[in-house]
Design an enzyme around this catalytic site. Structure first.
Site, PDB file in Angstrom:
ATOM      1  N   HIS A 103      -4.431 -75.136  32.714  1.00 46.67           N
ATOM      2  CA  HIS A 103      -3.401 -75.735  33.573  1.00 46.67           C
ATOM      3  C   HIS A 103      -3.277 -74.870  34.827  1.00 46.67           C
ATOM      4  O   HIS A 103      -2.770 -73.752  34.771  1.00 46.67           O
ATOM      5  CB  HIS A 103      -2.091 -75.756  32.754  1.00 46.67           C
ATOM      6  CG  HIS A 103      -0.901 -76.292  33.472  1.00 46.67           C
ATOM      7  ND1 HIS A 103       0.373 -76.172  32.955  1.00 46.67           N
ATOM      8  CD2 HIS A 103      -0.764 -76.960  34.644  1.00 46.67           C
ATOM      9  CE1 HIS A 103       1.240 -76.730  33.789  1.00 46.67           C
ATOM     10  NE2 HIS A 103       0.579 -77.213  34.827  1.00 46.67           N
ATOM     11  N   HIS A 107      -3.911 -73.865  25.272  1.00 47.26           N
ATOM     12  CA  HIS A 107      -3.407 -74.165  26.622  1.00 47.26           C
ATOM     13  C   HIS A 107      -3.289 -72.858  27.403  1.00 47.26           C
ATOM     14  O   HIS A 107      -2.627 -71.910  26.962  1.00 47.26           O
ATOM     15  CB  HIS A 107      -2.051 -74.858  26.511  1.00 47.26           C
ATOM     16  CG  HIS A 107      -1.485 -75.326  27.812  1.00 47.26           C
ATOM     17  ND1 HIS A 107      -1.876 -76.497  28.426  1.00 47.26           N
ATOM     18  CD2 HIS A 107      -0.535 -74.781  28.614  1.00 47.26           C
ATOM     19  CE1 HIS A 107      -1.184 -76.654  29.555  1.00 47.26           C
ATOM     20  NE2 HIS A 107      -0.373 -75.623  29.701  1.00 47.26           N
ATOM     21  N   ASP A 110       4.464 -80.783  28.665  1.00 48.64           N
ATOM     22  CA  ASP A 110       4.444 -79.323  28.720  1.00 48.64           C
ATOM     23  C   ASP A 110       5.811 -78.812  29.162  1.00 48.64           C
ATOM     24  O   ASP A 110       6.231 -79.073  30.300  1.00 48.64           O
ATOM     25  CB  ASP A 110       3.351 -78.904  29.715  1.00 48.64           C
ATOM     26  CG  ASP A 110       3.166 -77.402  29.827  1.00 48.64           C
ATOM     27  OD1 ASP A 110       3.832 -76.644  29.093  1.00 48.64           O
ATOM     28  OD2 ASP A 110       2.344 -76.986  30.675  1.00 48.64           O
ATOM     29  N   GLY A 129       4.728 -73.307  23.859  1.00 51.16           N
ATOM     30  CA  GLY A 129       4.556 -71.862  23.946  1.00 51.16           C
ATOM     31  C   GLY A 129       5.521 -71.133  23.039  1.00 51.16           C
ATOM     32  O   GLY A 129       5.156 -70.676  21.948  1.00 51.16           O
ATOM     33  N   ASP A 162      -2.224 -71.105  30.955  1.00 54.40           N
ATOM     34  CA  ASP A 162      -1.413 -71.311  32.157  1.00 54.40           C
ATOM     35  C   ASP A 162      -1.809 -70.332  33.251  1.00 54.40           C
ATOM     36  O   ASP A 162      -1.549 -69.134  33.150  1.00 54.40           O
ATOM     37  CB  ASP A 162       0.074 -71.118  31.800  1.00 54.40           C
ATOM     38  CG  ASP A 162       0.604 -72.285  30.994  1.00 54.40           C
ATOM     39  OD1 ASP A 162       0.498 -73.432  31.461  1.00 54.40           O
ATOM     40  OD2 ASP A 162       1.110 -72.046  29.876  1.00 54.40           O
ATOM     41  N   MET A 175      -1.631 -73.871  37.979  1.00 48.93           N
ATOM     42  CA  MET A 175      -0.413 -73.923  38.801  1.00 48.93           C
ATOM     43  C   MET A 175      -0.662 -73.053  40.019  1.00 48.93           C
ATOM     44  O   MET A 175      -0.097 -71.961  40.175  1.00 48.93           O
ATOM     45  CB  MET A 175       0.792 -73.450  37.982  1.00 48.93           C
ATOM     46  CG  MET A 175       1.250 -74.498  36.968  1.00 48.93           C
ATOM     47  SD  MET A 175       2.271 -73.805  35.665  1.00 48.93           S
ATOM     48  CE  MET A 175       0.982 -73.250  34.561  1.00 48.93           C
ATOM     49  N   SER A 230       0.531 -72.797  24.007  1.00 49.72           N
ATOM     50  CA  SER A 230       0.341 -72.104  25.277  1.00 49.72           C
ATOM     51  C   SER A 230       0.340 -70.602  25.039  1.00 49.72           C
ATOM     52  O   SER A 230       1.324 -70.040  24.535  1.00 49.72           O
ATOM     53  CB  SER A 230       1.468 -72.464  26.240  1.00 49.72           C
ATOM     54  OG  SER A 230       1.485 -71.528  27.298  1.00 49.72           O
ATOM     55  N   MET A 289      -1.210 -69.111  36.988  1.00 50.99           N
ATOM     56  CA  MET A 289      -0.171 -69.156  38.040  1.00 50.99           C
ATOM     57  C   MET A 289      -0.489 -68.136  39.126  1.00 50.99           C
ATOM     58  O   MET A 289      -0.930 -67.025  38.822  1.00 50.99           O
ATOM     59  CB  MET A 289       1.197 -68.821  37.434  1.00 50.99           C
ATOM     60  CG  MET A 289       1.593 -69.709  36.260  1.00 50.99           C
ATOM     61  SD  MET A 289       3.280 -69.392  35.758  1.00 50.99           S
ATOM     62  CE  MET A 289       3.338 -70.285  34.198  1.00 50.99           C
ATOM     63  N   MET A 293       5.060 -82.370  33.344  1.00 50.32           N
ATOM     64  CA  MET A 293       5.903 -81.194  33.110  1.00 50.32           C
ATOM     65  C   MET A 293       7.289 -81.655  32.647  1.00 50.32           C
ATOM     66  O   MET A 293       7.904 -82.503  33.299  1.00 50.32           O
ATOM     67  CB  MET A 293       6.048 -80.365  34.391  1.00 50.32           C
ATOM     68  CG  MET A 293       4.795 -79.627  34.829  1.00 50.32           C
ATOM     69  SD  MET A 293       4.041 -78.547  33.601  1.00 50.32           S
ATOM     70  CE  MET A 293       5.385 -77.429  33.198  1.00 50.32           C
ATOM     71  N   PHE A 324       7.604 -70.753  34.066  1.00 53.22           N
ATOM     72  CA  PHE A 324       8.014 -69.837  32.998  1.00 53.22           C
ATOM     73  C   PHE A 324       8.095 -70.565  31.661  1.00 53.22           C
ATOM     74  O   PHE A 324       8.450 -71.754  31.626  1.00 53.22           O
ATOM     75  CB  PHE A 324       9.390 -69.234  33.313  1.00 53.22           C
ATOM     76  CG  PHE A 324       9.371 -68.431  34.589  1.00 53.22           C
ATOM     77  CD1 PHE A 324       8.971 -67.098  34.597  1.00 53.22           C
ATOM     78  CD2 PHE A 324       9.714 -69.025  35.797  1.00 53.22           C
ATOM     79  CE1 PHE A 324       8.917 -66.375  35.786  1.00 53.22           C
ATOM     80  CE2 PHE A 324       9.667 -68.313  36.988  1.00 53.22           C
ATOM     81  CZ  PHE A 324       9.267 -66.975  36.984  1.00 53.22           C
ATOM     82  N   GLY A 325       7.807 -69.828  30.592  1.00 58.43           N
ATOM     83  CA  GLY A 325       8.012 -70.359  29.250  1.00 58.43           C
ATOM     84  C   GLY A 325       9.484 -70.248  28.876  1.00 58.43           C
ATOM     85  O   GLY A 325      10.269 -69.597  29.573  1.00 58.43           O
ATOM     86  N   GLY A 326       9.846 -70.912  27.789  1.00 63.24           N
ATOM     87  CA  GLY A 326      11.173 -70.740  27.205  1.00 63.24           C
ATOM     88  C   GLY A 326      12.311 -71.465  27.908  1.00 63.24           C
ATOM     89  O   GLY A 326      13.476 -71.172  27.643  1.00 63.24           O
TER      90      GLY A 326
HETATM   91  C1  DX5 Z   1       5.252 -73.455  32.168  1.00 64.92           C
HETATM   92  C2  DX5 Z   1       3.929 -73.602  31.479  1.00 64.92           C
HETATM   93  C3  DX5 Z   1       4.031 -73.959  30.037  1.00 64.92           C
HETATM   94  C4  DX5 Z   1       4.776 -72.942  29.198  1.00 64.92           C
HETATM   95  C5  DX5 Z   1       5.539 -73.730  28.185  1.00 64.92           C
HETATM   96  O1  DX5 Z   1       5.093 -73.476  33.531  1.00 64.92           O
HETATM   97  O2  DX5 Z   1       3.127 -74.598  32.088  1.00 64.92           O
HETATM   98  O3  DX5 Z   1       2.758 -74.243  29.471  1.00 64.92           O
HETATM   99  O4  DX5 Z   1       3.957 -72.031  28.538  1.00 64.92           O
HETATM  100  O5  DX5 Z   1       6.377 -72.874  27.497  1.00 64.92           O
HETATM  101  P1  DX5 Z   1       7.493 -73.389  26.483  1.00 64.92           P
HETATM  102  O6  DX5 Z   1       6.789 -74.205  25.416  1.00 64.92           O
HETATM  103  O7  DX5 Z   1       8.082 -72.134  25.966  1.00 64.92           O
HETATM  104  O8  DX5 Z   1       8.440 -74.229  27.276  1.00 64.92           O
HETATM  105 ZN    ZN Z   2       1.227 -75.264  31.041  1.00 66.56          ZN
END
Ligand code: DX5
Ligand code: ZN
Length: 214
Positions: free
Chosen positions: A63, A30, A174, A196, A32, A65, A7, A34, A136, A142-144
Site C-alpha cells: 500500500h 499488508h 483498511d 494491524g 504500508d 501512501m 498489516s 509512507m 480507507m 497511523f495504525g490504531g
Molecule cells: C494506515 C494503514 C493501515 C494500518 C491499519 O494508514 O494503511 O494499513 O496499518 O492499522 P489498524 O488495523 O490498526 O487500523
Molecule cells: Zn494500509
C-alpha cells in the site's frame, strides 16, 4: 472468499521475519509504505520489501501512501511486491494511469486506494483494469485509529460498481478493522480485510486472524 491481510505496521520492525511467520494462517501480508509527505508518517521502503520477499512466499500487498507513486512502481515490483496500490489523491489522473500501466508491464497486480474524502465514482476511469480497490476506513498515516462509520456507504457503492464493471476486482478495506467492524464491512461488500492492531495487538495472533474471518 474473504482474504485477511494483516498489516505489519503494527508488528515489531526489529523482528520482521518472525512477525511475518506469526501471521502464516492469514492470506496476504499488508505492507504500508509512507513518505512523510502524502501522509505525516514515515515507515518503510523498497529495501524492506526486498528483504521480506526473501523470507516469505506469502502474497505481498503493498500500500503506497506516497506522492507521485509512478516514480517507484518499478522499484517496488522488482523488490518482489505482488500487488501495488496507489492513492488516487497522490497525483494527476494521467500519472495514475501511467503508474497502472507500469504495474502491468512489471507483472504486478494493480490497485488503487481512496482516502475517506474521495468518492466511489473516482475509481471509474480505472476500474476495468484493476485487480483491487482499497477503501480507507481511517485517515491514512497511523495504525490504531477508530473505524469511520461513514465509509460503509462508500464500500457499498464501490461494491455496486465492481459487480457491474469488473466482478473479479477485489474490494479491500483498511483501518480500524476488528471482529466487530469486519462483519459490517463484509456485509457492505468488502472481501479483503487489512488489520494491524487487532491482529498484532492480540495475545494470540492466529486466533485474532480466525476471528476476523467471522
Ligand atoms: C494506515 C494503514 C493501515 C494500518 C491499519 O494508514 O494503511 O494499513 O496499518 O492499522 P489498524 O488495523 O490498526 O487500523
Ligand atoms: Zn494500509
Amino acid at each position: 472468499m474473504i482474504k485477511i491481510a494483516p498489516s505489519i505496521l503494527s508488528a515489531d520492525f526489529a523482528n520482521l521475519e518472525r512477525e511475518v511467520h506469526r501471521i502464516s494462517s492469514a492470506d496476504w501480508v499488508h505492507v504500508d509504505v509512507m513518505d512523510g509527505a502524502f501522509v505525516p508518517n514515515i515507515t518503510i521502503g523498497v529495501p524492506v520489501v526486498k528483504s521480506l520477499r526473501r523470507c516469505t512466499d506469502m502474497f505481498l500487498d503493498v500500500h503506497l501512501m506516497i506522492d507521485k507513486p509512478v516514480r517507484y512502481i518499478e522499484a517496488f515490483a522488482q523488490a518482489g511486491a505482488d500487488l501495488l496500490s496507489v492513492h488516487l489523491e497522490a497525483d494527476h489522473p494521467t500519472q495514475i494511469e501511467a503508474a497502472l500501466q507500469q504495474m502491468e508491464q512489471c507483472g504486478v497486480k494493480r490497485g488503487v486506494a481512496l482516502r475517506p474524502i474521495t468518492k466511489a465514482e473516482a475509481i471509474l476511469p480505472y476500474l476495468e483494469q484493476l485487480d483491487l480497490v482499497l477503501i480507507m476506513t481511517v485517515e491514512p498515516g497511523f495504525g490504531g485509529q477508530p473505524f469511520l462509520e461513514g465509509q460503509l456507504e462508500t464500500i457499498s457503492h464501490v461494491r455496486t460498481l465492481i459487480d457491474r464493471i469488473n466482478p473479479a476486482c477485489r474490494l479491500e478495506v483498511d483501518g480500524g478493522i476488528n471482529p466487530e467492524t469486519a462483519k459490517r464491512v463484509v456485509a457492505a461488500g468488502a472481501d479483503t480485510l487489512v488489520a494491524g492492531s487487532s491482529v498484532y495487538g492480540a495475545p494470540d495472533v492466529a486466533l485474532a486472524i480466525e476471528a476476523l474471518r467471522g
